[in-house]
Design a protein around this motif. Structure first.
Motif, PDB file in Angstrom:
ATOM      1  N   ARG A 159       0.831  -1.206   0.000  1.00 32.94           N
ATOM      2  CA  ARG A 159       0.000   0.000   0.000  1.00 32.94           C
ATOM      3  C   ARG A 159       0.865   1.255   0.000  1.00 32.94           C
ATOM      4  NH1 ARG A 159      -5.179   0.262   4.013  1.00 32.94           N
ATOM      5  NH2 ARG A 159      -5.490  -1.829   3.204  1.00 32.94           N
ATOM      6  N   LYS A 160       0.480   2.241  -0.861  1.00 32.95           N
ATOM      7  CA  LYS A 160       1.213   3.507  -0.920  1.00 32.95           C
ATOM      8  C   LYS A 160       0.512   4.546  -0.044  1.00 32.95           C
ATOM      9  CE  LYS A 160       4.064   2.027  -4.109  1.00 32.95           C
ATOM     10  NZ  LYS A 160       5.468   1.753  -3.786  1.00 32.95           N
ATOM     11  N   ALA A 161       1.107   5.766   0.043  1.00 27.80           N
ATOM     12  CA  ALA A 161       0.526   6.802   0.901  1.00 27.80           C
ATOM     13  C   ALA A 161      -0.656   7.499   0.227  1.00 27.80           C
ATOM     14  CB  ALA A 161       1.584   7.829   1.282  1.00 27.80           C
ATOM     15  N   LEU A 162      -0.426   8.006  -0.998  1.00 20.18           N
ATOM     16  CA  LEU A 162      -1.450   8.863  -1.606  1.00 20.18           C
ATOM     17  C   LEU A 162      -1.823   8.471  -3.034  1.00 20.18           C
ATOM     18  CD1 LEU A 162      -3.172  11.510  -1.405  1.00 20.18           C
ATOM     19  CD2 LEU A 162      -1.183  12.728  -2.287  1.00 20.18           C
ATOM     20  N   ILE A 163      -0.807   8.187  -3.851  1.00 23.35           N
ATOM     21  CA  ILE A 163      -1.076   7.924  -5.263  1.00 23.35           C
ATOM     22  C   ILE A 163      -0.882   6.438  -5.559  1.00 23.35           C
ATOM     23  CG2 ILE A 163      -0.462   8.527  -7.648  1.00 23.35           C
ATOM     24  CD1 ILE A 163       0.723  11.144  -6.425  1.00 23.35           C
ATOM     25  N   PRO A 164      -1.932   5.742  -6.015  1.00 18.98           N
ATOM     26  CA  PRO A 164      -1.843   4.296  -6.246  1.00 18.98           C
ATOM     27  C   PRO A 164      -0.604   3.919  -7.066  1.00 18.98           C
ATOM     28  CG  PRO A 164      -4.081   5.037  -6.612  1.00 18.98           C
ATOM     29  CD  PRO A 164      -3.252   6.258  -6.362  1.00 18.98           C
ATOM     30  N   PHE A 165       0.131   2.930  -6.622  1.00 13.33           N
ATOM     31  CA  PHE A 165       1.313   2.353  -7.282  1.00 13.33           C
ATOM     32  C   PHE A 165       2.514   3.288  -7.362  1.00 13.33           C
ATOM     33  CE2 PHE A 165      -2.511   0.695  -9.474  1.00 13.33           C
ATOM     34  CZ  PHE A 165      -2.537  -0.545  -8.848  1.00 13.33           C
ATOM     35  N   VAL A 166       2.384   4.542  -6.935  1.00 11.77           N
ATOM     36  CA  VAL A 166       3.467   5.501  -7.146  1.00 11.77           C
ATOM     37  C   VAL A 166       4.101   5.969  -5.841  1.00 11.77           C
ATOM     38  CG1 VAL A 166       4.114   7.723  -8.146  1.00 11.77           C
ATOM     39  CG2 VAL A 166       2.395   6.292  -9.280  1.00 11.77           C
ATOM     40  N   PHE A 167       3.268   6.644  -4.999  1.00 12.33           N
ATOM     41  CA  PHE A 167       3.839   7.248  -3.798  1.00 12.33           C
ATOM     42  C   PHE A 167       2.913   7.068  -2.610  1.00 12.33           C
ATOM     43  CE2 PHE A 167       3.970  10.966  -0.947  1.00 12.33           C
ATOM     44  CZ  PHE A 167       5.241  10.807  -0.426  1.00 12.33           C
TER      45      PHE A 167
END
Ligand code: NDX
Length: 256
Positions: A248-256
């Protein structure tokens, strides 16, 4: 009667952009102190039940533009774009003022932040409403412009994600409970800040649909306000739950 002062719009939008940067510098390292980031230590501060706090805080963002829209004389009927866009803004804040607070199971909200939050909502409600009702000019076929249609689509998508995620968060608690659990389902499968992701997409969609400085300034403010908060939520979850989903990311799926 009121009229458009372009320099006022420019000044208020610039100040909003500056507030966004201030916010980013303040909250990148330490989160704003409400919800799961409120320290027990500062219990001296007054609080209001979440219900009242969110209602009072968000009300001006609905009321101010709605009044500007309703009270303008002569009423602004052309082009359709202006009223439609102003209604989108009011629609979001209708949800945030009259629906969200009545279902929230959040902890009591600090009075100090409530004060600044209310000021902010008056300021932004005025800026967005004033611009759209008194200043904005769109061609009569703006409703078929690619900026309007793609922006509107993003707005609706973001709003859908935001409302759905608010609902998933609420369902983590029984009435009266104040504990934190791992959010599951919807976009929470991919990010810790699914509600924030939705809200950010929503306001960038609004900015594209209105193609205006005030709306881009507000989208930027939203990003600087709840972007860092998503990151702090993420860190909180990783620290608190050893079984927190690793991908799981913080804010942007698959990115950040
Ligand atoms: N209100 C926007 N700045 C803000 C209030 C705070 O609408 O001084 C901005 C908004 C204001 C802020 C506002 C403006 C800037 C201020 C700031 C305070 C300081 C700052 C004034 C106006 C300031 C300067 C210096 C520039 C003047 O108990 P709980 O509350 O934690 O429970 C939560 C629950 N929950 C869970 N339950 C069980 N298990 C878990 N793991 C849980 N995780 C969360 O879910 C809540 O009841 C609920 C949601 O919590 P959370 O923390 O995810 O979201 P929250 O931050 O409370 O936001 C709620 C919604 C959300 O959909 C979000 O997108 C939207 O409101 N929002 C929030 C903030 C701003 C904003 C939108 C925007 O900028 N567009």
């Amino acid at each position: 009667s009121m009229q458009c002062f372009p320099s006022l719009v420019l000044a208020l939008s610039s100040l909003l952009g500056a507030l966004a940067l201030l916010q980013l510098s303040l909250y990148l390292r330490v989160p704003s102190r409400y919800g799961k980031h409120e320290e027990r230590l500062c219990r001296a501060r007054g609080r209001l039940p979440a219900r009242c706090a969110w209602f009072l805080q968000e009300l001006p963002s609905f009321l101010v533009p709605a009044l500007l829209l309703a009270l303008r004389s002569p009423p602004r009927l052309e082009p359709l774009g202006c009223r439609l866009l102003c209604c989108l803004f009011c629609w979001h804040y209708f949800y945030r003022t009259f629906i969200y607070p009545f279902f929230t199971r959040g902890r009591p909200f600090p009075l100090q932040l409530l004060f600044f939050g209310t000021l902010f909502c008056i300021y932004n409600g005025f800026l967005q409403g004033y611009y759209l009702i008194y200043c904005a000019e769109y061609p009569n076929d703006w409703c078929t412009d690619i900026r309007f249609t793609s922006g509107l689509l993003l707005f609706l998508l973001g709003m859908g994600i935001n409302i759905h995620s608010d609902l998933l968060l609420r369902q983590l608690r029984k009435p009266g409970e104040v504990t934190y659990k791992i959010p599951q389902g919807g976009l929470f499968t991919y990010v810790s800040g699914a509600n924030y992701f939705g809200e950010i997409v929503e306001w960038f969609g609004f900015a594209i649909a209105t193609w205006s400085l005030p709306a881009f300034a507000f989208a930027f403010f939203t990003l600087c306000c709840i972007g860092p908060r998503a990151y702090h939520h993420h860190r909180y979850y990783l620290k608190t739950f050893t079984d927190y989903p690793k991908s799981r990311k913080a804010l942007i799926p698959f990115v950040f």
